[in-house]
Design a protein around this motif. Structure first.
Motif, PDB file in Angstrom:
ATOM      1  N   ALA A   3     -44.038 -56.475   5.550  1.00 54.83           N
ATOM      2  CA  ALA A   3     -42.857 -57.564   5.776  1.00 54.83           C
ATOM      3  C   ALA A   3     -41.848 -57.568   6.648  1.00 54.83           C
ATOM      4  CB  ALA A   3     -42.306 -57.957   4.370  1.00 54.83           C
ATOM      5  N   CYS A  14     -38.099 -68.168   4.617  1.00 52.48           N
ATOM      6  CA  CYS A  14     -39.384 -67.871   4.211  1.00 52.48           C
ATOM      7  C   CYS A  14     -40.573 -68.003   5.055  1.00 52.48           C
ATOM      8  CB  CYS A  14     -39.913 -68.361   2.803  1.00 52.48           C
ATOM      9  SG  CYS A  14     -38.502 -68.056   1.606  1.00 52.48           S
ATOM     10  N   SER A  38     -43.980 -65.664   6.032  1.00 51.53           N
ATOM     11  CA  SER A  38     -44.319 -64.693   5.188  1.00 51.53           C
ATOM     12  C   SER A  38     -45.713 -64.565   4.929  1.00 51.53           C
ATOM     13  CB  SER A  38     -43.649 -65.097   3.771  1.00 51.53           C
ATOM     14  OG  SER A  38     -42.287 -65.194   3.753  1.00 51.53           O
ATOM     15  N   GLY A  69     -40.165 -63.214   1.145  1.00 49.19           N
ATOM     16  CA  GLY A  69     -39.530 -64.155   2.190  1.00 49.19           C
ATOM     17  C   GLY A  69     -37.958 -63.525   1.923  1.00 49.19           C
TER      18      GLY A  69
END
Length: 590
Positions: A19, A166, A169, A126
């Motif tokens: 991420a 977000c 993501s 996110g």
């Protein structure tokens, strides 16, 4: 990097190492990204709105408890497809690939996976404004939308809506832990509905072919079912057949469609390959998305019309089943028979099987297809000849299930027009409810649908053209009638409570006034309340007000104990009397 692409399962809610938090030059958060390799990050084009600018990629899951690693990043050459709108106003593109100035450890990266989409539970990580350190949020895949192959997500709760920060993501399939797409955006409409959208792996690869280096899972269409250059010739298009295929691939309401495409029918075979190719998110061309008006009307299905297209010729049902299970993400318990894994799964798919009667074991394949149908999957089955396998498929997968479906619907409509209607009639005769609409119109429609279904011949071989409409009617009418009955039942219970209260207060009053003069006004209040409660249908609200008026007067007239203060009703009367005397005194003085 793990051999299978990073995350092993969907159980961990730790911050994923892949991420990425992306910041602009002014340090504000632009969005998120997915680390696909030590030096490449996938994100949305609108996150890096200026493709010539430099951004900062931050790896929040790489060093928990320490400073977050930050690396300068920029758009990797021409790997930038902006968010645009096609001729129909549907969104398209919105993907970009970033190059990192310094590589990250290979073990932090993940891969994209091709998986069937329908009904899957997913989760994303996110960086919304209120949680810029990162947070998980969950959703369910609703289905495809638009012409680009994007997919709509439904947030598990309003608080898990994909807000700014977000976008980009990774969308992780909860069951397998695989990243199957990228979150694009979230919108809220004027009615308060919240929607999020993602690009599946196949759509991403179509827009950014180099992302295919980091994408795993077999493509959805077998090689022999893809369009060829020769198929593009205008003479190789059966337009009516193409329209029927496009209708089914866009979900015309039929769960199973069976077609005949003889091996020597080049035109029909080319038309089938064209439909399968156009309905695939990865194989579909930009011309198919943006210039559909150049194709014959109604012959271009939306991307994502199917999840898997298999050429069954020469294959055993076990091999075909493994292909299906792989596409559905059913990797657990590999020693179990594939039919058992499919039967136990909660996911479905839209499947095209070409050459069912050319499989190594057609009867076994039909059994597998029956399992898929029973679980809710949609099936387009293509046969080469109208032989025994073709006729068994029509009976087992179309005729018999449709008869059973019709019989269930008839039974349900008989319940609606019979016992349910009588129950509602008795309730409406007993009490009157504000907002409870009459069922007359609904019942007329339900009776008409029932009569039409009873007239239908038992030997019908195809789905009744109005069956789906009648099912929706039954759902709607039954829901309204059940709601109305529930409302009226609550009013009946309230009426019974009021009747008991009236009786109880009457006994209390009689005990308190033995030997005293009758209170005619009080008796009139009780008579009025009793009359309203006994009326049919009973106006419960009016009866409630009448009972309240009676009980208040009884309370005012009840004797007070030596240790109790004056009754509140008496206090109010005294206050009113003092006010009147003061008013009279003032008038006299003036």
């Amino acid at each position: 990097m793990a051999a299978d692409g990073g995350v092993d399962d969907g159980s961990s809610l730790e911050t994923p190492s892949w991420a990425v938090r992306i910041r602009r030059a002014d340090r504000s958060i632009a969005g998120a990204g997915i680390l696909l390799s030590p030096d490449r990050v996938l994100t949305c084009a609108h996150v890096v709105e200026d493709p010539s600018a430099r951004y900062t990629a931050e790896f929040v899951g790489a060093a928990p408890g320490r400073a977050v690693p930050a690396v300068t990043a920029w758009v990797d050459g021409d790997a930038y497809v902006p968010n645009t709108r096609d001729a129909d106003g549907d969104p398209s593109g919105d993907v970009a690939l970033l190059r990192l100035e310094r590589p990250r450890p290979a073990g932090e990266a993940t891969l994209l996976y091709r998986l069937s989409a329908p009904g899957r539970a997913v989760q994303m990580y996110g960086f919304p404004h209120d949680h810029n350190g990162g947070i998980w949020f969950r959703a369910g895949i609703v289905g495809g939308c638009g012409r680009d192959g994007q997919v709509q997500l439904s947030p598990r709760s309003p608080g898990e809506f994909a807000s700014p920060g977000c976008s980009g993501s990774g969308v992780m399939d909860t069951a397998t832990g695989k990243v199957i797409g990228m979150l694009l955006s979230g919108i809220g409409d004027r009615h308060g509905n919240l929607f999020s959208f993602m690009s599946p792996a196949e759509t991403i690869v179509r827009h950014l072919p180099r992302a295919g280096r980091w994408t795993r899972g077999r493509t959805a269409v077998d090689d022999r079912l893809r369009s060829t250059r020769e198929d593009a010739a205008e003479a190789l298009l059966d337009e009516p057949f193409a329209q029927r295929l496009a209708d089914w691939l866009q979900n015309d309401g039929r769960q199973v469609k069976i077609s005949l495409v003889p091996a020597d029918d080049a035109v029909r075979a080319a038309t089938l390959r064209r439909a399968i190719t156009l309905a695939d998110r990865e194989l579909r061309t930009a011309a198919s998305v943006n210039r559909a008006s150049l194709d014959p009307p109604g012959t271009v299905p939306s991307a994502g019309g199917h999840d898997l297209a298999v050429d069954a010729a020469g294959l055993t049902s076990a091999r075909i089943g493994e292909r299906i299970a792989e596409r559905m993400g059913l990797w657990q318990h590999p020693a179990d028979p594939v039919a058992e894994r499919i039967r136990a799964a909660d996911v479905t798919l839209t499947l095209v099987v070409v050459g069912v009667d050319e499989a190594a074991d057609p009867p076994a394949l039909l059994d597998l297809l029956g399992t898929l149908r029973a679980k809710g999957s949609r099936l387009l089955l293509v046969f080469r000849t109208a032989g025994a396998t073709y006729h068994r498929a029509r009976h087992d997968l179309v005729v018999a299930p449709e008869r059973e479906r019709r019989a269930r619907l008839v039974e349900r409509l008989e319940e609606i027009t019979g016992p349910l209607a009588r129950t509602l009639s008795r309730r409406t005769a007993a009490v009157r409810g504000d907002g409870v609409r009459p069922a007359d119109t609904d019942l007329v429609r339900a009776h008409a649908a029932l009569a039409a279904l009873r007239r239908a011949r038992d030997g019908d071989t195809g789905p009744h053209q109005d069956l789906a409409r009648y099912e929706r009617l039954a759902d709607r009418v039954a829901a309204r009638m059940t709601t109305a009955i529930g409302t009226l039942d609550r009013l009946r219970e309230r009426r019974a409570e009021l009747d008991g209260r009236l009786r109880g207060y009457h006994v209390l009053h009689l005990d308190s006034v033995r030997g005293e003069e009758e209170d005619l006004a009080l008796d009139a209040l009780r008579a009025r309340a009793h009359e309203l409660l006994q009326a049919r249908p009973c106006d419960v609200r009016a009866a409630e007000a009448a009972v309240e008026a009676y009980t208040r007067r009884v309370d005012r007239g009840a004797p007070r104990g030596p240790d109790r203060g004056p009754d509140r009703g008496q206090e109010q009367e005294q206050e009113q009397g003092q006010g009147q005397r003061q008013g009279q005194g003032g008038a006299s003085a003036s």
